[in-house]
Design a protein around this motif. Structure first.
Motif, PDB file in Angstrom:
ATOM      1  N   PRO A  17      -6.400  -0.745  -1.354  1.00  0.00           N
ATOM      2  CA  PRO A  17      -6.548  -0.069  -0.057  1.00  0.00           C
ATOM      3  C   PRO A  17      -6.119   1.389  -0.140  1.00  0.00           C
ATOM      4  CG  PRO A  17      -4.622  -1.479  -0.035  1.00  0.00           C
ATOM      5  CD  PRO A  17      -5.318  -1.752  -1.344  1.00  0.00           C
ATOM      6  N   SER A  42      -4.971  -6.830  -1.900  1.00  0.00           N
ATOM      7  CA  SER A  42      -6.286  -6.547  -1.331  1.00  0.00           C
ATOM      8  C   SER A  42      -6.201  -5.929   0.054  1.00  0.00           C
ATOM      9  CB  SER A  42      -7.115  -7.835  -1.260  1.00  0.00           C
ATOM     10  OG  SER A  42      -6.454  -8.795  -0.458  1.00  0.00           O
ATOM     11  N   ARG A  43      -5.050  -5.948   0.639  1.00  0.00           N
ATOM     12  CA  ARG A  43      -4.880  -5.395   1.982  1.00  0.00           C
ATOM     13  C   ARG A  43      -3.628  -4.528   2.017  1.00  0.00           C
ATOM     14  NH1 ARG A  43      -4.826 -10.196   5.870  1.00  0.00           N
ATOM     15  NH2 ARG A  43      -6.583 -10.821   4.565  1.00  0.00           N
ATOM     16  N   ALA A  59       2.033  -7.866   4.416  1.00  0.00           N
ATOM     17  CA  ALA A  59       0.727  -7.230   4.372  1.00  0.00           C
ATOM     18  C   ALA A  59       0.090  -7.251   5.743  1.00  0.00           C
ATOM     19  CB  ALA A  59      -0.171  -7.939   3.351  1.00  0.00           C
ATOM     20  N   GLN A  60      -0.918  -6.416   5.870  1.00  0.00           N
ATOM     21  CA  GLN A  60      -1.640  -6.347   7.140  1.00  0.00           C
ATOM     22  C   GLN A  60      -2.299  -7.689   7.430  1.00  0.00           C
ATOM     23  OE1 GLN A  60      -5.014  -3.635   7.348  1.00  0.00           O
ATOM     24  NE2 GLN A  60      -4.184  -2.791   9.238  1.00  0.00           N
ATOM     25  N   GLY A  61      -2.206  -8.132   8.660  1.00  0.00           N
ATOM     26  CA  GLY A  61      -2.706  -9.449   9.016  1.00  0.00           C
ATOM     27  C   GLY A  61      -1.624 -10.491   9.084  1.00  0.00           C
TER      28      GLY A  61
END
Length: 1645
Positions: A17, A42-43, A59-61
């Motif tokens: 990212p 991945s994020r 992480a985001q999410g």
């Protein structure tokens, strides 16, 4: 449950990212050879937390990843491939924390999940399986319930911090919860481990912002309490959520601020015996100390050796209660219990102490002596160290607990303090001591503390005693006293709003209302302090939180805790450090430091994020460029040290950085947003500069931090010294001194705003989870920023205009002295380095920041699409700040030009014009502007300021306020003059410019100045005068003849008062209302002084051309009140005059027509004092013409009047029906021919003389009529009405006023369209001028504002619409028709109520009502021309409508609707006139009613069947059954009131109706009910015949017992619609009338 293994992150890598990149590197290696590892996910990563040998990523999410040595799972995960915590999937995590060997996470719902090592209860697992296990392999929820509230509620957590053996949680109410082991919990308990989370009561009620956990100590950032008087606080009676236990308000005493020496070194508050009458001492029984000084189940270093109270009496079987020592409290002043909110005591732990017979000390005095030895700095020393006490020294080895885990509050929305909590406190005079939160301390821990203190005294390298001297020693004294303002006992319940756990936590509280972080903070610490990491000036432990006094007022915005050292970051980008400094992690040479000291940083570095690890500190700072840099201080050994044994004594590292040094590789890491440290590891969270957006945000934050630091330096080195100098006031003088202090206040206010803004930007960068640019304070608080900068610029300009900077220049140089470094630091960027110090430019320096705001917002907006909300918001903010920047620059130039002008033209003549807010705009030098009629040798000088225009001629000057100045350009004519016309309220003059350019310059300057002073946009506005023609301003008249010396405030139009305003004269006159063209016009209220009376005259009503004109209400000072019409200041038209209570001689009411302030025409005068009422014509305030007089004694007179006397023929009737008809010469004086008729019919005809009341002289003939002739004569055949004013001529004035309000000069002589427009305007004005109207009334007025379709032909369909409109109009007095109805009702009641209730006035009352209907119908027909004449028909075969069947049933077959004035208007008028009219009917029928009622009472004594038989009703109509509540019962001979019940009840409703039509409907329904009851008794169809119907209806009338039935019958007969007289309803009414007559004639025998 089977253990779930995490999955490596590298298996899921799709792409790297652009933001949220994590770099990790070891802290022990050399800075040159370090190469940070990248964590590839991945994020984006939004948060990093590091433990001893592991780390946690968020992480985001909401996904959580782990890496490092996961000992609880037996895994070793590389940094490059972290594993996903699968068990947390589905739970959106918003925050993570890593401890020594355990981890924690917070979900979006505020739930806490913990996993890892649980030997000390740090994972908070209370179930049996988790307690027996030493590790928790998977995240498990931690139950947090606040049981102190009713009912108990689940605590919602927003922040989490983890230590080696303890965990801290921050709730959404900013309260702190703790679990685990050790004194670092801050709990009042003696049971360890604490498996269940408990509230840290010592911080209850305080607003905790952020918490941080070290190895065995804790830090909390707490909002400071507002300075206020605690004696006025109230104590709530009920416990609310988030509030601490409270003590009675009577026990509270005022706090006295003292030093930290009034606390025990262990954090326990002490008390002192101050009263001689203290009761006998209560000794605590001796107890024996456990040999090891700790519980058998406690882990080494867990801190279990410190015992304290536990509020929970239930203990786990696996736990052992630790032996407790005596309370640290002198005897005689103990507190038996800790009060709860309801006043009930908690369990007293002293009882448990007394139960134990053995003790290491004889009594409390022995313990006190040990503490005194501590205070006395005993030189004895023993090398005693408890087994497992890993807190004695700091260590850099791998086995030591070194990491940092902190969490800030996410409450960035609303937070405020409620000063409801108050506990008993001590004062210096030793008055009553309240419940203390002192805990019993384990004696072994005290012994250890004593030994450590002795060692500290012997070693100069371990304490800062050389730096602080006696102050440091004083802090170690355990002297009794009162709490300071940082006392833990000073609690405040916090009223924080709910915080969404979905938001990422951000460090910083909010001040109420503005959502910006507060800088008024305190730092509190507790736990072990062997290395001075608590910052209290000693190396002792603290069982409970204690405020670090030296950091109060430093504006700390973040705290960080390493293993044995602590860091604090201030809003001025300064770092304070204290604690262990074995590896130089504090950033200076002192080792250790027990008080916070400033870390040594290179010049130009501004730190905005800090983190602390085992033996190092990592700082994030602004450098020379926009990109942040990393600073490192601490261990730099090439190889990590092996774990040490024994007491964890560290060996010296091979090398370490004492002063924070730059990490070179940080340049390659792009833009770093936050840093994290833990153990021997460092981490940084970075973002890539995509499209320049990240760089723009960092530049904005960096500039704001730099600007904040600059303003702080100016405050410190210049403003504060100048404010303290006494010479400043003497040099400046009184006016400039006030301006200087105002300037300082505005500078400080701006400095605080900038500091809070810089802090919020730092939080914004650190809070990677929710970076929403629309939440920028610059965008959300634009008005606040703009207003603050405006006030600051105005303050600087005002001070400059008055010459303050010139006077202050020398003093400022004296304050700075020879410090050239400070001098260059305070210079602005636009000043040359070698130039002279310019104080003015320095104070104007903050204005440049507005341009940077605009530039950077514009730069960020370029990163968004033009259609997005972010782009629009950024563009709008950019426009606001750029516009303000240009505006303030112009203001600066104006101030500089004004200062130069006053300096050039100094003197007494101009000094009076010099004001701080006044700015020079233009001045006519070189005769560029002169008056039109100026002489050749005259000297005229015009000066235009921002508020006035000054005309100076020689030594005199005229000042014209711009608020009341109009500028009008004069077009060039043949004369060739370039003229400008100036209009003022009392004069006008013309100015001539020398050139066209000069004219345009002055014209533009004048118009812009006027627009600006009126609040318009001066710059850029057109130079026309349209915008300034109408305005609101204040002015005092001087020469005007009408308004001389009057003060006016209100609207203006081209130099004349116009619109709403208030005019006040010096003599007391006051007018408040509308003006037009310089005169009172429209509605207004006026107060006029009355010299003859004490009270003034007041008027409320209409004005025209400066005079009272129209309808209004005038209250005279004498007490009289006139409400009616005026014309040219005189009473003219309809009006009512009533004398008030002040008139003692007479009390009367006059209503009628007035002409030129006198009664002329028809009117009614009620003389209350004499008991007489006159109804007739008037002329010049005298009775003149036909009239009627009635008295309270029943005397009735009608005749002619002349010159206010009865003169001429007249008729006088007394109450006993004695009648005189003849000539009158004066009031009640007979003189001339006449006929006197007595009540028995005897007549006396002749000449009469004398007064009626005193006696008559008669010369005439006495006549005795025959008996037959007299009996045949009707009683009511009196010759009444011959001298009465005809009904059609009464109250013409009221109808004329109604026509006038419609805009008609005469009855029916106006424009119909204009009349409807006048109605709409009147209703609209009334609605706007009456803001306190009810909702229903407002809706009625809104519906009446719409003009109906009045021009259409009237049909049965829209006829109902007309009726509904008239109903609404007549209910609203603001409508002309409603005013007319209200006026007619007033006149009618004035005439026929009170003395006017005379039965002989009934014919006049009926005729007057019918005249009302006739006149009223003419007005309605004018408004609705489609209505037919009175009695006309509206043909409509399609839909006859309901009113046809009601009012014209006889014409039903013809399909027409008969419209009459009575059917349309009587329902609107009669209900309001019914009481006086019906009273007259009752008086008229009084004798008949008495006879009727006597018959009704007698006949109703008979049973039903007997009465039916008596009345002649045929037996076939007799009912035999009756229904009672649905049950049939037989009617027997003795039954009474059982027959025809429904018909009887229906007829009784006739008394509840008003109009004849409604009464006829009641009669009709009675017949229908009677028919329905008779039908079942007869077979087949039948038709009524009068012989059968009349007796039956007579029975119903008798059983109905209707009072005043005769009056009802007469009213119906007189007022019923003529169209109904011969129809079905007419026959039914005739039947009722016949029954009334028949009942009077019925024989009772």
């Amino acid at each position: 449950m089977e253990k779930q293994e995490g999955r490596p992150a590298d298996e899921r890598v799709l792409q790297v990212p652009d933001r949220g990149l994590v770099h990790v590197w070891p802290s022990g290696g050399g800075t040159e050879q370090l190469c940070p590892d990248k964590v590839l996910l991945s994020r984006p990563v939004v948060q990093v937390s590091l433990g001893e040998h592991h780390g946690v990523l968020l992480a985001q999410g909401g996904q959580v990843f782990s890496f490092g040595e996961l000992s609880w799972r037996g895994l070793s995960v590389p940094v490059s491939a972290p594993v996903l915590e699968v068990s947390l999937l589905g739970r959106t995590v918003v925050h993570v924390a890593a401890g020594g060997f355990h981890c924690g996470a917070i979900s979006e719902q505020g739930s806490v999940y913990m996993w890892g090592e649980n030997t000390a209860g740090q994972c908070g697992q209370t179930d049996r399986a988790s307690v027996t296990n030493i590790t928790v392999s998977e995240p498990c929820p931690v139950a947090m319930v606040d049981s102190e509230v009713v009912p108990p509620v689940v605590v919602r957590v927003v922040g989490l911090a983890c230590g080696r053996e303890h965990s801290l949680a921050l709730s959404d109410h900013n309260e702190l919860w703790a679990w685990g082991s050790g004194c670092q919990l801050g709990l009042v308990t003696n049971i360890f481990p604490v498996w269940k989370p408990q509230k840290v009561e010592h911080l209850a009620g305080r607003h905790v912002i952020q918490v941080a956990c070290g190895a065995y100590h804790s830090l909390a950032l707490v909002r400071s309490l507002p300075a206020q008087d605690f004696s006025t606080q109230s104590t709530p009676k009920t416990r609310e959520r988030g509030r601490s236990p409270q003590c009675p308000v009577a026990d509270r005493e005022e706090l006295v601020t003292t030093d930290d020496a009034h606390y025990c070194p262990l954090g326990v508050e002490l008390s002192e015996v101050m009263r001689s009458e203290t009761p006998s001492r209560r000794r605590v029984s001796r107890q024996r100390l456990h040999p090891a000084g700790m519980s058998s189940g406690s882990s080494p270093g867990s801190g279990a050796s410190l015992s304290s109270f536990s509020d929970d009496s239930r203990s786990n079987p696996k736990q052992r209660n630790l032996p407790a020592c005596s309370r640290l409290e002198p005897e005689g002043n103990r507190t038996e219990c800790v009060s709860q909110t309801d006043g009930s005591p908690k369990a007293n732990p002293a009882v448990d102490w007394a139960a134990t017979k053995d003790s290491a000390f004889s009594d409390d005095l022995e313990l006190q002596s040990m503490l005194e030895k501590l205070s006395g700095q005993t030189s004895e020393s023993q090398d005693v160290t408890a087994t497992g006490d890993t807190d004695s020294m700091s260590s850099h080895t791998g086995s030591d607990d070194s990491y940092i885990s902190s969490t800030p509050s996410s409450d960035l929305l609303t937070s405020s303090y409620k000063d409801d909590s108050a506990c008993k406190r001590q004062t210096n005079n030793g008055r009553a001591s309240g419940p203390l939160s002192s805990s019993p301390v384990c004696l072994e821990e005290i012994r250890l503390c004593l030994e450590k203190e002795k060692q500290a005294l012997l070693s100069s390298s371990l304490t800062n005693i050389h730096q602080k001297g006696n102050a440091a020693a004083g802090r170690r004294l355990s002297l009794p006293g009162t709490p300071t303002h940082g006392s833990p006992r000073r609690r405040r319940p916090c009223a924080c709003g709910p915080v969404s756990a979905g938001q990422a936590p951000s460090a910083g509280p909010l001040e109420a209302g503005d959502e910006l972080p507060s800088l008024e903070t305190e730092v509190w610490s507790w736990g072990r302090g062997s290395e001075g990491q608590l910052g209290h000036g000693d190396q002792l432990a603290r069982l409970q939180p204690l405020c670090i006094k030296s950091l109060t007022g430093k504006e700390v915005i973040k705290v960080a805790a390493g293993s044995h050292h602590s860091l604090a970051l201030t809003a001025q980008c300064q770092v304070y450090s204290w604690g262990s400094n074995m590896c130089g992690q504090l950033g200076h040479l002192n080792s250790p430091v027990t008080l916070p000291q400033h870390a040594k940083l290179s010049d130009g570095l501004r730190v905005w994020d800090v983190s602390a690890g085992q033996s190092h500190s990592l700082l994030l700072a602004d450098g020379d460029c926009v990109q942040p840099v990393l600073l490192y201080c601490g261990q730099q050994s090439e190889k990590p040290q092996s774990p040490s044994s024994g007491h964890s004594s560290p060996s010296r590292a091979e090398s370490y950085a004492v002063r924070p040094s730059l990490l070179p590789f940080c340049i390659e890491m792009n833009y770093i947003s936050s840093v994290c440290s833990g153990g021997q590891t460092c981490a940084a969270l970075t973002d890539q500069n995509v499209m320049g957006f990240i760089a723009a945000i960092h530049e904005l934050a960096s500039r704001e931090r730099r600007f904040s630091c600059w303003m702080s330096d100016v405050r410190k080195v210049l403003i504060s010294p100048l404010r303290k100098k006494e010479a400043a006031c003497q040099t400046l003088g009184e006016p400039c001194t006030q301006l200087f202090f105002a300037l300082c206040e505005s500078f400080i206010h701006l400095s605080k705003l900038v500091g809070r803004h810089a802090t919020s930007l730092s939080y914004f960068l650190q809070n990677a989870q929710s970076r929403d640019v629309t939440s920028f304070p610059l965008l959300t608080h634009t008005e606040h920023f703009l207003e603050t900068y405006k006030k600051f610029c105005s303050a600087v300009g005002d001070f400059e205009v008055m010459g303050g900077f010139q006077s202050l220049h020398k003093l400022s140089l004296e304050c700075l002295g020879s410090r050239q470094a400070v001098l260059s630091q305070l210079r602005g960027s636009d000043q040359p380095v070698g130039g002279e110090f310019d104080l003015v430019s320095m104070f104007y320096q903050p204005l440049q920041q507005l341009h940077h705001y605009s530039r950077l917002l514009l730069k960020m907006s370029a990163c968004y699409d033009v259609l997005t909300v972010e782009y629009q918001s950024l563009q709008q903010g950019c426009s606001h700040y750029e516009s303000l920047s240009l505006s303030l620059l112009r203001k600066r130039k104006q101030a500089e030009a004004t200062q130069l002008f006053w300096k050039t033209h100094s003197g007494k003549a101009t000094e009076n014009l010099r004001l701080p807010q006044r700015r020079l705009l233009c001045e006519s030098s070189n005769r560029s502007l002169t008056p039109l009629s100026a002489g050749r040798f005259s000297n005229h000088w015009f000066i235009l300021f921002n508020d006035v225009l000054v005309h100076t001629q020689f030594s005199t000057h005229h000042v014209y306020s711009l608020t009341c100045l109009w500028v009008k350009p004069i077009t060039e004519d043949r004369t060739g003059l370039y003229a400008i016309k100036i209009i003022c309220p009392e004069e006008s003059f013309t100015l001539v410019a020398s050139t066209p350019e000069e004219k345009n310059k002055w014209l533009r300057s004048l118009n812009q100045a006027v627009d600006q002073v009126l609040g318009g946009a001066a710059q850029g506005s057109s130079p026309g005068v349209t915008a300034a023609v109408c305005r609101t301003a204040s002015y005092k008249f001087v020469a005007d003849e009408r308004f001389k010396d009057a003060q006016y405030a209100g609207g203006w139009l081209a130099g004349r008062v116009h619109g709403r305003g208030t005019m006040k004269w010096p003599d007391g006159r006051l007018y408040k209302g509308n003006f037009k063209n310089g005169l009172e016009d429209g509605y207004g209220e006026c107060v006029i002084p009355n010299k003859a009376q004490d009270k003034p005259d007041t008027y409320q009503g209409q004005w025209r051309e400066g005079r009272i004109h129209g309808f209004g209400k005038y209250k005279y000072g004498s007490g009289e009140v006139y409400e009616g019409c005026f014309c040219d200041g005189q009473r003219h038209g309809y009006g009512m005059l009533s004398s008030g209570k002040l008139a003692r001689t007479t009390s009367s009411v006059s209503i009628g027509h007035w002409v030129q302030d006198k009664k002329t025409g028809y009117g009614v005068h009620d003389d209350i004092m004499r008991g007489e009422k006159y109804m007739g014509f008037w002329l010049d305030d005298q009775r003149h013409g036909s009239g009627v007089v009635v008295t309270q004694y029943g005397v009735y007179f009608e005749g002619s009047f002349k010159e206010n006397k009865m003169s001429g023929s007249g008729l006088l009737v007394s109450d006993d029906n004695t009648v005189f008809q003849g000539e009158f010469s004066d009031d009640w004086t007979i003189n001339g021919k006449g006929v006197l008729t007595l009540a028995n019919g005897d007549c006396l005809d002749g000449l009469f003389s004398g007064e009626w009341r005193t006696g008559l002289k008669v010369v005439g003939t006495y006549v005795k009529p025959t008996l037959d002739g007299y009996e045949g004569k009707e009683k009511n055949d009196l010759p009444l009405g011959q001298h009465v004013v005809p009904a059609a001529q009464r109250w013409i004035c009221a109808f004329d006023e109604c026509w006038s309000r419609l805009g008609c000069d005469a009855a029916g002589g106006g424009d119909r369209t204009a009349a409807w427009e006048n109605i709409a305007v009147t209703i609209t004005a009334a609605r706007r001028q009456s803001p306190d109207l009810s909702k229903s009334h407002t809706k009625v007025l809104e519906s009446l504002e719409f003009i109906p379709q009045y021009g259409e032909p009237v049909t049965t369909a829209n006829y109902d619409n007309i009726r509904r409109y008239l109903t609404k109009a007549c209910e609203t007095p603001h409508h002309p028709l409603g005013w007319l109805v209200e006026t007619l009702v007033t006149a009618y009641r004035m005439t026929y109520v009170g003395v006017g209730s005379n039965r002989r006035l009934l014919p006049q009352a009926v005729q007057e009502l019918q005249a009302y209907l006739t006149h009223f119908y003419s007005v309605v027909r004018f408004l609705f021309p489609g209505l037919p004449d009175d009695g006309g028909v509206i043909p409509d075969a399609a839909d006859p409508g309901p009113f046809k069947s009601r009012r014209s049933s006889s014409l039903a077959e013809q399909s027409v609707l008969v419209v009459s004035c009575s059917s349309l208007l009587l329902p609107l008028l009669l209900p309001r006139l019914y009481p006086p009219l019906f009273t007259l009917y009752c008086l008229q029928q009084e004798q008949e009613e008495a006879l009727y009622w006597e018959r009704v009472l007698r006949l109703n004594k008979q049973p039903d069947q007997s009465l039916l038989s008596f009345l002649g009703v045929q037996e076939k109509f007799w009912p035999h059954w009756m229904s009672i509540l649905g049950e049939k019962k037989q009617i027997v001979s003795s039954s009474k009131d059982a027959c025809f019940v429904s018909a009887v009840e229906t007829l009784q409703q006739i008394s509840t109706t008003f109009t004849p039509s409604d009464k006829l409907m009641v009669i009709q329904r009675t017949f229908e009910e009677l028919t329905l009851e008779v039908k079942p008794l007869l077979a087949g169809d039948f038709l009524w015949c009068m012989d059968d119907l009349f007796p039956l209806f007579l029975y119903v009338v008798l059983r109905a017992r209707v009072r005043n039935l005769g009056a009802e019958v007469c009213l119906i007969e007189d007022l019923m619609d003529p169209n109904l007289q011969h129809g079905e309803m007419g026959l039914m009414f005739t039947t009722l009338k016949a029954c009334f007559i028949q009942i009077q004639q019925e024989s009772t025998t």
